[in-house]
Design a protein around this motif. Structure first.
Motif, PDB file in Angstrom:
ATOM      1  N   LEU A 262       0.840  -1.202   0.000  1.00  0.00           N
ATOM      2  CA  LEU A 262       0.000   0.000   0.000  1.00  0.00           C
ATOM      3  C   LEU A 262       0.879   1.258   0.000  1.00  0.00           C
ATOM      4  CD1 LEU A 262      -3.030   0.772   0.141  1.00  0.00           C
ATOM      5  CD2 LEU A 262      -2.785   0.969   2.600  1.00  0.00           C
ATOM      6  N   PHE A 275      -6.329   2.334  -2.617  1.00  0.00           N
ATOM      7  CA  PHE A 275      -7.025   1.952  -1.397  1.00  0.00           C
ATOM      8  C   PHE A 275      -7.083   0.436  -1.266  1.00  0.00           C
ATOM      9  CE2 PHE A 275      -8.976   6.113  -2.304  1.00  0.00           C
ATOM     10  CZ  PHE A 275      -8.711   6.738  -1.102  1.00  0.00           C
ATOM     11  N   ALA A 276      -7.081  -0.026  -0.024  1.00  0.00           N
ATOM     12  CA  ALA A 276      -7.263  -1.449   0.234  1.00  0.00           C
ATOM     13  C   ALA A 276      -8.680  -1.836  -0.174  1.00  0.00           C
ATOM     14  CB  ALA A 276      -7.044  -1.741   1.712  1.00  0.00           C
ATOM     15  N   PHE A 277      -8.811  -3.000  -0.776  1.00  0.00           N
ATOM     16  CA  PHE A 277     -10.124  -3.457  -1.250  1.00  0.00           C
ATOM     17  C   PHE A 277     -10.202  -4.959  -1.050  1.00  0.00           C
ATOM     18  CE2 PHE A 277     -12.360  -0.058  -3.389  1.00  0.00           C
ATOM     19  CZ  PHE A 277     -13.619  -0.594  -3.516  1.00  0.00           C
ATOM     20  N   GLY A 278     -10.622  -5.392   0.122  1.00  0.00           N
ATOM     21  CA  GLY A 278     -10.641  -6.828   0.377  1.00  0.00           C
ATOM     22  C   GLY A 278      -9.244  -7.386   0.301  1.00  0.00           C
ATOM     23  N   ASP A 279      -9.042  -8.430  -0.507  1.00  0.00           N
ATOM     24  CA  ASP A 279      -7.727  -9.085  -0.509  1.00  0.00           C
ATOM     25  C   ASP A 279      -6.736  -8.440  -1.476  1.00  0.00           C
ATOM     26  OD1 ASP A 279      -8.897  -9.885  -2.819  1.00  0.00           O
ATOM     27  OD2 ASP A 279      -8.583 -12.036  -2.513  1.00  0.00           O
TER      28      ASP A 279
ATOM     29  N   ASP B 196     -15.368  -7.184   3.109  1.00  0.00           N
ATOM     30  CA  ASP B 196     -14.048  -6.818   2.586  1.00  0.00           C
ATOM     31  C   ASP B 196     -13.095  -6.560   3.747  1.00  0.00           C
ATOM     32  OD1 ASP B 196     -15.494  -4.515   3.248  1.00  0.00           O
ATOM     33  OD2 ASP B 196     -14.359  -3.259   1.884  1.00  0.00           O
ATOM     34  N   GLU B 199     -11.212  -9.545   5.081  1.00  0.00           N
ATOM     35  CA  GLU B 199      -9.984  -9.887   4.349  1.00  0.00           C
ATOM     36  C   GLU B 199      -8.756  -9.221   4.965  1.00  0.00           C
ATOM     37  OE1 GLU B 199      -9.999 -11.818   1.540  1.00  0.00           O
ATOM     38  OE2 GLU B 199     -12.015 -11.622   0.664  1.00  0.00           O
ATOM     39  N   TYR B 200      -8.965  -8.101   5.663  1.00  0.00           N
ATOM     40  CA  TYR B 200      -7.815  -7.386   6.233  1.00  0.00           C
ATOM     41  C   TYR B 200      -7.306  -8.036   7.525  1.00  0.00           C
ATOM     42  CZ  TYR B 200      -9.881  -3.641   3.343  1.00  0.00           C
ATOM     43  OH  TYR B 200     -10.438  -2.911   2.339  1.00  0.00           O
TER      44      TYR B 200
END
Lengths: 326, 245
Positions: A262, A275-279, B196, B199-200
């Motif tokens: 990231l 941006f983080a989006f799930g996996d 979602d 997942e983190y």
């Protein structure tokens, strides 16, 4: 005729506590001295139309103005400016006519907690001058699931059951337009899916549905949506059209070290946003010349392993983030 | 790595109803542990027991090395808690909220003052120090609420649906703070309805009817249940529920 038609509707509150304006439809401007005032923009206010038999979603976070809009359209709150009609009736002049033909399920559970399931349903039927038997067909599928508990007080029901009872009560007078304010907030993903199944069935029976939600993944279940933030609509369209209008290239990127990934992606000069989006991380690239293998070598140079880069279609959530940053 | 939460056969019954049914699991130091389940699956009851707010009917558990039944007050001192529903007082100023919560956790004035300065710098909040919390934008509030929950440097922080109703960008910034806290050794125990976000997490447990039906990393769960994402895993497991409420 539209089921709902709103024209430049606005409502603003000044909160003494926060010293701020909040509400719907008027952008708040900050003048040179830093004090806040309402914009003079005559074009302010929200406008939209909902076709008969449509599921129209108002999608946005807490505090965006969703509930204010619902209260204005259900004739419970007067707007500061603008006008609107429901089923052709004016929300101010014809409020009585509107109240007869709409169903409203507020965000907060507002049935009588100390009446039983059955008593609540009978009460709402009586208020609308009808009987449960008369319109039982419409609520049958929903009500049957809570009927085994009909002698239980509403206050003692679980969240999912309260939601079904509230929907039954909102439908018992056979409304033509249904207003559902955040019916799925705080509800788990399984029950949410089930609830949207119920809405689809109601649509088949010709009922127009205006529904609000903070969950972006529910957008695709609506015929059309309005994305709302800070009291204003960012966009109104069908979910596929909104997705098609996304202007950047979007990649989903994965590697072994997602948290370092990231940071590295954000430090890449080509990255517009990330941006983080799930996996995976979603990264927006505005430079159409920038190639996938260029990004790959950029990441390899920073010791990332098992790098995966896929070109993806944006989701409504990607679009919302893009629009809200403009 | 050392376990910060250990639950063995933890059970809670209300009359004939078994809300939490014999659950066992461990959470390691610095781990982000997702605690998922449908409404009514028993998450809140389990979390209340771990926070020392409700006594178990059977089983044992330790949090931060303390027995949740016998050493309740030590448990409370070593944990932080935040939820979307309750976090800070709107009609207190930023620094007043910090002082209130830090004081409750027994921090001395000197430590509160110096750590407040540090936090304000870190969050870039120096201008908001004297602002009423109610006047802050939602995103600021979230950040502050989380910072206050870990201000007394607890070993574990419990987050109960911390991101409900929050806009997508703020929600993601919030998770970046969670990551940072975990990297600093704080164990994060979090519930959410956003799949979602599951997942983190490093590992995720899914409760169905009071029992832990699955517990593993998101990647392992997806391959085990042949699912494309955590939403599918959740749908497959939670649909097995027999509970009517």
């Amino acid at each position: 005729m539209y089921a709902i038609e709103a024209n430049k509707v606005s409502k603003n509150y000044f909160s003494e506590k926060s010293g701020k304006f909040a509400g719907l439809g008027n952008p708040i401007v900050r003048n040179n001295t830093g004090s806040k005032s309402l914009s003079d923009d005559k074009a302010a206010g929200v406008s939209f139309e909902v076709h008969e038999g449509e599921i129209f979603g108002i999608i946005g976070p807490d505090g965006a103005g969703k509930t204010t809009l619902f209260r204005i359209l259900t004739t419970l709150l007067l707007a500061d400016s603008g006008n609107a009609t429901v089923n052709g009736f004016d929300i101010v002049k014809d409020y009585r006519a509107i109240r007869k033909c709409i169903g409203y399920m507020p965000g907060r559970f507002s049935l009588y907690q100390d009446l039983t399931v059955e008593e609540n349903l009978n009460f709402f039927a009586t208020v609308f001058n009808t009987t449960v038997a008369e319109n039982y067909d419409l609520i049958k599928d929903i009500y049957q699931q809570i009927e085994p508990f009909k002698k239980r007080r509403a206050g003692k029901l679980s969240g999912g059951m309260k939601q079904k009872l509230a929907l039954s009560c909102a439908l018992i007078h056979k409304p033509t337009v249904l207003f559902l304010d955040e019916p799925t907030t705080g509800v788990d993903p399984v029950s949410r899916k089930e609830f949207w199944g119920i809405l689809k069935n109601l649509k088949k029976q010709g009922i127009t549905i205006l529904v609000s939600t903070p969950y972006m993944d529910e957008a695709s279940l609506c015929d059309r949506i309005a994305l709302i933030q800070n009291g204003n609509f960012l966009k109104i369209d069908t979910p596929p059209n909104i997705i098609n209008q996304y202007e950047k290239k979007l990649w989903a990127v994965q590697s072994q070290n997602m948290s370092q990934l990231l940071k590295d992606l954000r430090n890449n000069a080509q990255t517009m946003n990330c941006f983080a989006f799930g996996d995976a991380h979603h990264i927006g690239i505005s430079n159409s010349q920038y190639k996938e293998n260029e990004l790959r070598s950029y990441l390899e140079a920073r010791n990332h392993k098992s790098i995966e880069i896929r070109i993806i279609a944006p989701s409504v959530e990607d679009c919302f983030m893009e629009l809200s940053q403009k | 790595m050392e376990n910060v939460i250990v639950a063995k056969n933890l059970t809670k019954r209300f009359g004939h109803f078994t809300a939490v049914d014999n659950i066992s699991f461990e959470v390691k130091r610095g781990e982000i542990f997702g605690f998922l389940g449908a409404n009514g699956a028993g998450k809140t009851t389990a979390m209340r027991m771990l926070c020392g707010l409700s006594k178990q009917t059977e089983g044992i558990a330790t949090v931060a090395g303390y027995d949740i039944h016998r050493e309740t007050e030590f448990v409370k001192k070593n944990i932080g808690y935040m939820s979307q529903k309750f976090s800070l007082y709107d009609d207190l100023k930023v620094w007043e909220n910090i002082e209130l919560f830090a004081g409750i956790y027994g921090m001395n004035d000197k430590a509160i003052r110096s750590n407040t300065d540090l936090l304000m710098q870190e969050l870039n909040f120096e201008n908001e120090r004297n602002a009423l919390v109610g006047s802050l934008p939602l995103g600021f509030k979230q950040k502050l609420a989380f910072s206050v929950a870990i201000f007394h440097k607890p070993q574990v922080v419990f987050l109960d649906e911390p991101t409900g109703g929050v806009d997508p960008i703020t929600r993601r910034m919030f998770w970046e703070m969670i990551y940072k806290a975990a990297e600093n050794g704080i164990t994060v125990f979090v519930t959410t309805h956003y799949m979602d976000e599951a997942e983190y997490c490093h590992r995720v447990s899914i409760m169905v009817d009071g029992r832990i039906e699955a517990l593993d990393s998101p990647a392992n769960l997806k391959s085990k249940y042949q699912a494309a994402n955590m939403d599918e895993v959740f749908q497959k497991l939670a649909r097995k529920s027999q509970r009517t409420e």
